[in-house]
Scaffold this active site. Structure first.
Site, PDB file in Angstrom:
ATOM      1  NE  ARG A  29      -3.596  -2.549   0.349  1.00 44.40           N
ATOM      2  CZ  ARG A  29      -4.530  -2.897  -0.519  1.00 44.40           C
ATOM      3  NH1 ARG A  29      -4.762  -2.119  -1.589  1.00 44.40           N
ATOM      4  NH2 ARG A  29      -5.229  -3.998  -0.353  1.00 44.40           N
ATOM      5  N   GLY A  41      15.174  15.282 -22.458  1.00 48.42           N
ATOM      6  CA  GLY A  41      14.830  16.593 -22.982  1.00 48.42           C
ATOM      7  C   GLY A  41      13.598  17.205 -22.337  1.00 48.42           C
ATOM      8  CE  LYS A 184      24.694  16.343 -17.017  1.00 46.88           C
ATOM      9  NZ  LYS A 184      25.458  15.256 -16.339  1.00 46.88           N
ATOM     10  CD  GLU A 189      25.790   9.412 -18.692  1.00 47.77           C
ATOM     11  OE1 GLU A 189      24.600   9.026 -18.601  1.00 47.77           O
ATOM     12  OE2 GLU A 189      26.107  10.623 -18.695  1.00 47.77           O
ATOM     13  N   GLY A 225      28.159  13.988  -9.068  1.00 46.26           N
ATOM     14  CA  GLY A 225      27.287  13.824  -7.915  1.00 46.26           C
ATOM     15  C   GLY A 225      27.729  14.655  -6.729  1.00 46.26           C
ATOM     16  CG  ASP A 255      17.465  14.980 -17.361  1.00 46.00           C
ATOM     17  OD1 ASP A 255      18.357  14.752 -18.199  1.00 46.00           O
ATOM     18  OD2 ASP A 255      16.638  14.124 -17.003  1.00 46.00           O
TER      19      ASP A 255
END
Length: 310
Positions: A29, A41, A184, A189, A225, A255
């Site tokens: 729940r 985007g 960025k 990455e 981060g 983003d």
């Protein structure tokens, strides 16, 4: 007024749940869910508009979930240009477990996209009128890895500055063609792009500087981060720390960072101060629970307190 367009090839409906504890088999729940339009985007556009800019969202949308996504974008009062596809728009659940303070994010691959649908995207890019084109997010199945490079080439012929936030083969192919105003990647990455598990800050700065020197982008911002980020340009590299905040959700932090950097650049800030604003926006997104993204007041507050302009 600052005008950007965003291109989102793999948008999503983000649904956030809060549960006390994840238990298999049992019904869990939860308080009322929150539902937002998502995908790179679209998230950038949401934050950019909150900061006072204008954003036009170009995105793929299909199936019954695509209709729901269209309606969500209208609720957010975003200017949107839908490119219809045959596949179903994906749904991405985010589950926050209160007992552990852990967040679980489920990210589907997305629909299969045809060549004709890819061509429709490129055609739309050839018609847009904007200062910056922000291309952000993963490529859905069927889209060639060099698609962002193709779209950037179309935009560059029209004098539009391009910004890219993606990963893997799509990032590598785009960088090979180069000419971006800004890329960025996050640290993982960027490590994948370079092909080395760089952790030393000097090595990261050097590698980011090489991407700039080789013409991949005028600015390379590597977000890290809680450790802040690195910005490389022809002028050299800058390392910024991140504000210390309590993390409620990591959704859309990257983003939000992109949106704020572009907003800063478009409003005439220096490269370094635009990056400061982006780092603040990434931290502001962490403060916001679920899929809410960064709030303009939080961005400004963190920018002013943690990274005062010189």
């Amino acid at each position: 007024m600052m005008n950007i367009a965003t291109l989102t090839l793999n948008p999503t409906i983000d649904i956030a749940y809060v549960v006390e504890k994840l238990e298999h088999t049992d019904k869990l729940r939860a308080p009322p869910q929150t539902v937002d339009p998502g995908g790179g985007g679209l998230n950038v556009a949401r934050v950019f508009v909150r900061m006072g800019g204008n954003a036009r969202c170009i995105y793929l949308s299909g199936g019954s979930t695509g209709i729901a996504l269209d309606a969500l974008l209208d609720l957010h009062q975003l200017v949107r240009e839908k490119i219809a596809i045959g596949g179903e728009t994906r749904i991405s659940p985010v589950i926050y477990e209160k007992s552990s303070s852990h967040e679980y994010r489920i990210v589907p691959a997305g629909p299969q996209v045809s060549q004709a649908e890819c061509d429709a995207c490129l055609q739309r890019v050839s018609e847009i009128d904007c200062d910056y084109l922000v291309m952000s997010g993963s490529l859905p199945r069927g889209v060639p890895s060099n698609f962002y490079a193709q779209a950037a080439a179309v935009a560059h012929r029209r004098g539009i500055r391009t910004v890219l936030d993606t990963s893997g083969d799509a990032l590598a192919a785009a960088i090979a063609d180069g000419g971006f105003e800004l890329i960025k990647p996050n640290l993982k990455e960027f490590q994948d792009l370079i092909g080395e598990k760089l952790t030393d800050i000097n090595a990261i700065c050097e590698a980011a500087g090489k991407v700039v020197a080789q013409g991949g982008a005028r600015l390379v911002a590597v977000s890290m981060g809680e450790f802040g980020g690195v910005l490389a340009s022809e002028a050299g590299t800058v390392v910024l720390g991140a504000p210390e905040v309590e993390t409620n959700s990591a959704v859309g932090a990257g983003d939000s960072c992109v949106a704020a950097i572009v907003h800063g650049l478009a409003s005439g800030k220096s490269d370094e101060d635009a990056f400061r604003l982006g780092i603040a926006a990434g931290a502001a997104a962490l403060i916001t629970s679920g899929t809410g993204l960064a709030a303009a007041d939080d961005i400004e507050d963190l920018y002013r307190k943690s990274h005062p302009p010189s």
